[in-house]
Design a protein around this motif. Structure first.
Motif, mmCIF file in Angstrom:
data_model
loop_
_atom_site.group_PDB
_atom_site.id
_atom_site.type_symbol
_atom_site.label_atom_id
_atom_site.label_comp_id
_atom_site.label_asym_id
_atom_site.label_seq_id
_atom_site.Cartn_x
_atom_site.Cartn_y
_atom_site.Cartn_z
ATOM 1 N N TRP A 18 17.435 2.648 8.032
ATOM 2 C CA TRP A 18 16.027 2.387 8.355
ATOM 3 C C TRP A 18 15.313 3.659 8.813
ATOM 4 O O TRP A 18 14.149 3.869 8.484
ATOM 5 C CB TRP A 18 15.919 1.276 9.409
ATOM 6 N N ASP A 19 16.019 4.509 9.549
ATOM 7 C CA ASP A 19 15.400 5.780 9.935
ATOM 8 C C ASP A 19 14.998 6.573 8.694
ATOM 9 O O ASP A 19 13.923 7.168 8.628
ATOM 10 C CB ASP A 19 16.369 6.598 10.800
ATOM 11 N N LEU A 20 15.897 6.532 7.691
ATOM 12 C CA LEU A 20 15.595 7.224 6.441
ATOM 13 C C LEU A 20 14.371 6.631 5.754
ATOM 14 O O LEU A 20 13.506 7.356 5.253
ATOM 15 C CB LEU A 20 16.782 7.042 5.486
ATOM 16 N N LEU A 21 14.334 5.288 5.729
ATOM 17 C CA LEU A 21 13.206 4.645 5.056
ATOM 18 C C LEU A 21 11.891 4.986 5.735
ATOM 19 O O LEU A 21 10.879 5.230 5.069
ATOM 20 C CB LEU A 21 13.420 3.120 5.017
ATOM 21 N N TYR A 22 11.920 5.037 7.076
ATOM 22 C CA TYR A 22 10.680 5.407 7.780
ATOM 23 C C TYR A 22 10.254 6.817 7.405
ATOM 24 O O TYR A 22 9.073 7.087 7.180
ATOM 25 C CB TYR A 22 10.878 5.319 9.302
ATOM 26 N N ALA A 23 11.235 7.714 7.324
ATOM 27 C CA ALA A 23 10.904 9.098 6.975
ATOM 28 C C ALA A 23 10.306 9.163 5.567
ATOM 29 O O ALA A 23 9.320 9.864 5.321
ATOM 30 C CB ALA A 23 12.166 9.962 7.055
ATOM 31 N N LEU A 24 10.894 8.392 4.648
ATOM 32 C CA LEU A 24 10.370 8.381 3.282
ATOM 33 C C LEU A 24 8.954 7.821 3.241
ATOM 34 O O LEU A 24 8.071 8.360 2.577
ATOM 35 C CB LEU A 24 11.278 7.532 2.384
ATOM 36 N N ALA A 25 8.757 6.729 3.968
ATOM 37 C CA ALA A 25 7.435 6.110 3.983
ATOM 38 C C ALA A 25 6.409 7.075 4.560
ATOM 39 O O ALA A 25 5.291 7.181 4.057
ATOM 40 C CB ALA A 25 7.484 4.806 4.776
ATOM 41 N N SER A 85 6.378 10.142 4.311
ATOM 42 C CA SER A 85 6.013 11.175 3.347
ATOM 43 C C SER A 85 5.302 10.585 2.135
ATOM 44 O O SER A 85 5.080 11.271 1.138
ATOM 45 C CB SER A 85 7.268 11.936 2.916
ATOM 46 N N GLY A 86 4.963 9.302 2.194
ATOM 47 C CA GLY A 86 4.113 8.728 1.150
ATOM 48 C C GLY A 86 4.803 7.821 0.159
ATOM 49 O O GLY A 86 4.163 7.290 -0.742
ATOM 50 N N THR A 87 6.118 7.630 0.282
ATOM 51 C CA THR A 87 6.807 6.727 -0.639
ATOM 52 C C THR A 87 6.565 5.282 -0.207
ATOM 53 O O THR A 87 6.684 4.957 0.969
ATOM 54 C CB THR A 87 8.330 6.997 -0.606
ATOM 55 N N PHE A 111 7.830 5.084 -5.612
ATOM 56 C CA PHE A 111 8.049 3.721 -5.139
ATOM 57 C C PHE A 111 9.547 3.454 -5.144
ATOM 58 O O PHE A 111 10.240 3.832 -6.079
ATOM 59 C CB PHE A 111 7.333 2.714 -6.056
ATOM 60 N N LEU A 112 10.000 2.830 -4.083
ATOM 61 C CA LEU A 112 11.425 2.565 -3.961
ATOM 62 C C LEU A 112 11.647 1.070 -3.784
ATOM 63 O O LEU A 112 11.036 0.438 -2.927
ATOM 64 C CB LEU A 112 11.956 3.331 -2.739
ATOM 65 N N GLN A 160 0.828 -1.196 0.000
ATOM 66 C CA GLN A 160 0.000 0.000 0.000
ATOM 67 C C GLN A 160 0.863 1.246 0.000
ATOM 68 O O GLN A 160 2.051 1.189 0.304
ATOM 69 C CB GLN A 160 -0.921 -0.023 1.221
ATOM 70 N N ARG A 161 0.229 2.329 -0.330
ATOM 71 C CA ARG A 161 0.969 3.587 -0.407
ATOM 72 C C ARG A 161 1.575 3.915 0.956
ATOM 73 O O ARG A 161 0.908 3.825 1.987
ATOM 74 C CB ARG A 161 0.020 4.704 -0.850
ATOM 75 N N GLY A 162 2.854 4.265 0.962
ATOM 76 C CA GLY A 162 3.506 4.638 2.203
ATOM 77 C C GLY A 162 3.858 3.464 3.094
ATOM 78 O O GLY A 162 4.194 3.637 4.263
ATOM 79 N N GLU A 163 3.795 2.277 2.535
ATOM 80 C CA GLU A 163 4.089 1.094 3.335
ATOM 81 C C GLU A 163 5.511 0.602 3.053
ATOM 82 O O GLU A 163 6.000 0.733 1.940
ATOM 83 C CB GLU A 163 3.087 -0.014 2.980
ATOM 84 N N ILE A 164 6.150 0.041 4.066
ATOM 85 C CA ILE A 164 7.429 -0.630 3.847
ATOM 86 C C ILE A 164 7.157 -2.123 3.884
ATOM 87 O O ILE A 164 6.740 -2.652 4.917
ATOM 88 C CB ILE A 164 8.467 -0.263 4.926
#
Lengths: 373, 316
Positions: free
Chosen positions: B176-183, B185-187, B157-158, B29-33
């Motif tokens: 991982w902190d970066l990935l959470y921040a990206l998620a 913001s909707g990535t 999408f990344l 889903q959108r914004g999900e890791i």
């Protein structure tokens, strides 16, 4: 202009300027090769060392020796007193030939009989021997004619007969460098563009960056063209470099149109870049690409007529040579530079390149695309 | 419900004599890791390559950001970022040049590249490294630069393929902190890994084994609902003898070393616990403690794998 080509070209350009070895190979190797081949690959025979065994010791025999010396073809490096001495010098390689004047030479001449002399030639290098063979005969014959004229007191040219006056066109002094330098342009263009295209693509494979590139919006043709263009630029720089040195240093006359040469070179580059692209698609490391390049390019050089005339090759080899693009390019380059001829003179060669170029490039592109999967 | 960023339905890839991926279905889903977890060679990379349109699926279908993976791969590639296993950068190019190159090929307008570069490099903590050649960056920084390059065009999408292989723990945490921040913001993010602890960072994950998804859901979900049997943690010594005894006794389905303890997994832990002390004592093993604990992800996967292997090797 396509917006994705520019970043690829710029990146490739940075790779080139950051690698001193690549730079050296691109800009210095052509000069080195040119100087080496221009001088070393010289088949002009001048001042061939010979030994003289004059067993006659007369004014006439000395005249004959002088005629050989004056001919410029031969340099007398030793006077010996024995035939076996000549054999020894030939064996040791100190001389490439020997003139033997038997006793009674002058006597025969004075009595109006044909005087015989022997000329021994080291045949281990056929091209040297061939020239020496012809020169030894012609010098002797000229001297013979001169003697007969003196004896009869007439001038032969007043008696009619046939006089052949050979005139050598395009390269009147028959200088090898005039023949070699233009051909070297073709050889270096092929070597640089083929090898470096292969290496630059294989390097991406080695680094793993190609995996990254295939998931970008770059299309494979954009990647190919973007990578190739900087090398085409360098190829043209080298073309100018070689021409300039050829003209200024070796005195090679450029009689034809340089823009025409450049235009056809572009066509020729399609084949060499295609070959490089193909090599990159079948190899995994730069080392492997290097080996395969030599494997592909070297036979091509011999089958192109660069060193040896194609006409003298056996039919099967001649047949293979028809797919060697350099073969056509050499005829075209030599034609433009030495003969100053234009398109009509080498139409067939241009057509051959126009067929081979797209064929090789398209085939290689397909193979390359497949190798990305 | 958030809109779907990615869906895979029954994706299958067969090579000549080998099925790399079989019937893989999941959605992001959108914004999900979302994590794809599994051992090397399980089919994670093949799955990603199909989703990016690099490999044509033998069967099944999928969409990324609403575009079909077979018919519209170019639309997908324009909008996603991808960090490959080796975070491939050009070693002879500087940090800034690497970024500019990727921004360029992703079609970022030339006049906005330098602003994008400033923002993105600041985000990954490389703002002061612009003139440094990529070759001289340490592993963690190289990986962050690869991430920055993949983010140059602000993808929705990344994809990250084993992004933390060979990266030190602190850099992993930073990533991982970066990935959470990206998620946040909707990535949307799809990440593959073979590290269990890392998988716990994902919102949801799928465990791939031999080309199939053998478990899927949130980490908690898996531990609470997909665990077959219970886990007993044994603190005893000597460990190796205890392990041999446990494996021979058939009290548990599975017994494995877990740090300085043993994790034993079985359908009825309580019953086993009754017999256990006597059994170990008979063989000279000192049991300090034995208690039923909440399973870790690793416990879940060990039981799932056992289940899969059994069904493969003895088809019932």
């Amino acid at each position: 202009m396509n917006t994705r080509l520019w970043p690829i070209m710029r990146k490739e350009f940075i790779h080139i300027v950051r690698d001193p070895r690549t730079l050296a190979v691109m800009f210095i190797i052509p000069v080195v090769q040119l100087i080496l081949l221009g001088y070393a690959a010289n088949t002009d025979i001048r001042h061939l060392a010979i030994a003289v065994f004059d067993a006659d010791h007369t004014a006439q025999s000395r005249q004959l020796v002088e005629a050989y010396r004056a001919s410029d073809y031969f340099a007398i490096s030793a006077y010996v007193n024995d035939e076996s001495e000549i054999a020894r010098l030939l064996d040791g390689g100190q001389v490439r030939g020997g003139l033997i004047i038997p006793p009674g030479y002058a006597d025969s001449l004075l009595k109006g009989r044909a005087a015989q002399v022997a000329f021994v030639i080291d045949g281990s290098d056929p091209s040297v021997a061939g020239t020496a063979f012809a020169a030894s005969q012609s010098v002797g014959q000229a001297q013979g004619v001169k003697l007969i004229q003196q004896r009869l007191g007439v001038d032969f040219s007043s008696l009619g007969g046939i006089e052949v006056r050979p005139r050598v066109w395009y390269n009147p002094d028959l200088r090898s460098s005039n023949y070699m330098v233009p051909a070297l342009i073709g050889l270096i263009l092929q070597f640089l563009t083929g090898l470096f295209t292969a290496l630059s693509i294989v390097r991406e494979r080695e680094q793993g960056t190609i995996e990254q590139l295939v998931v970008t919006p770059i299309r494979s043709w954009e990647l190919i063209v973007g990578k190739i263009i900087p090398y085409v630029g360098i190829a043209f720089f080298d073309l100018g470099e070689i021409l300039l040195i050829g003209v200024l240093w070796f005195g090679v006359p450029v009689r034809g149109s340089i823009p025409l040469l450049a235009a056809i070179a572009l066509l020729f580059l399609l084949t060499t870049l295609g070959t490089g692209l193909f090599i990159s698609s079948v190899t995994k490391s730069q080392q492997e690409a290097m080996l395969v390049s030599f494997l592909v390019l070297f036979p091509g050089i011999f089958l192109s007529g660069f060193f040896f005339p194609l006409e003298a090759m056996p039919a099967p080899l001649q047949a293979v040579s028809y797919v060697v693009p350099l073969r056509y390019m050499l005829i075209i380059i030599r034609g433009i530079i030495l003969k100053g001829v234009g398109l009509p003179a080498f139409q067939e060669q241009v057509i051959a390149l126009a067929i081979l170029g797209p064929l090789i490039l398209i085939g290689a592109s397909l193979r390359f695309r497949k190798s990305l999967e | 419900m958030s809109p779907l960023s990615l869906s895979a339905e029954q994706l299958t890839k067969r090579f000549d004599h080998f099925t790399a991926v079989e019937g893989v279905s999941f959605s992001v889903q959108r914004g999900e890791i979302y994590g794809l977890l599994g051992p090397n060679g399980a089919g994670k990379t093949t799955t990603i390559r199909m989703l990016l349109g690099l490999l044509r699926p033998t069967a099944g279908q999928g969409t990324v950001l609403g575009y079909d993976i077979v018919r519209q791969p170019e639309e997908i590639r324009r909008r996603v970022g991808y960090v490959s296993q080796k975070f491939s950068l050009y070693p002879d190019l500087t940090v800034a040049e690497n970024f500019n190159f990727y921004a360029g090929v992703y079609g970022v307008a030339r006049r906005s590249i330098s602003a994008r570069r400033g923002d993105t490099l600041a985000l990954v903590g490389l703002a002061d490294q612009e003139p440094v050649r990529a070759a001289s960056l340490p592993g963690g920084a190289r990986q962050r630069l690869a991430l920055a390059c993949a983010l140059a065009h602000q993808p929705d999408f990344l994809f990250l393929d084993e992004p933390t292989a060979g990266v030190d723990p602190i850099s992993r945490r930073a990533l991982w902190d970066l990935l959470y921040a990206l998620a946040a913001s909707g990535t949307s993010i799809l990440v593959t890994t073979h590290y269990m602890d890392e998988a716990e960072n994902c919102y949801r994950l799928a465990f791939i084994y031999q080309g199939r998804i053998v478990a899927e859901g949130t980490a908690r979900d898996m531990k609470e609902q997909q665990m077959q049997g219970q886990v007993v943690e044994l603190d005893c010594e000597p460990l190796d003898r205890a392990l041999t005894i446990l494996r021979q006794a058939h009290l548990f389905d599975e017994a494995a070393l877990y740090g300085s303890t043993i994790h034993a997994i079985g359908p009825d832990a309580q019953a086993a616990l009754v017999q256990l002390p006597g059994l170990l004592a008979d063989q000279g093993v000192t049991l300090h403690s034995a208690e039923v604990i909440a399973p870790s992800l690793e416990d879940v996967f060990i039981t799932r794998l056992r289940h899969v292997d059994q069904s493969v090797h003895s088809p019932a």
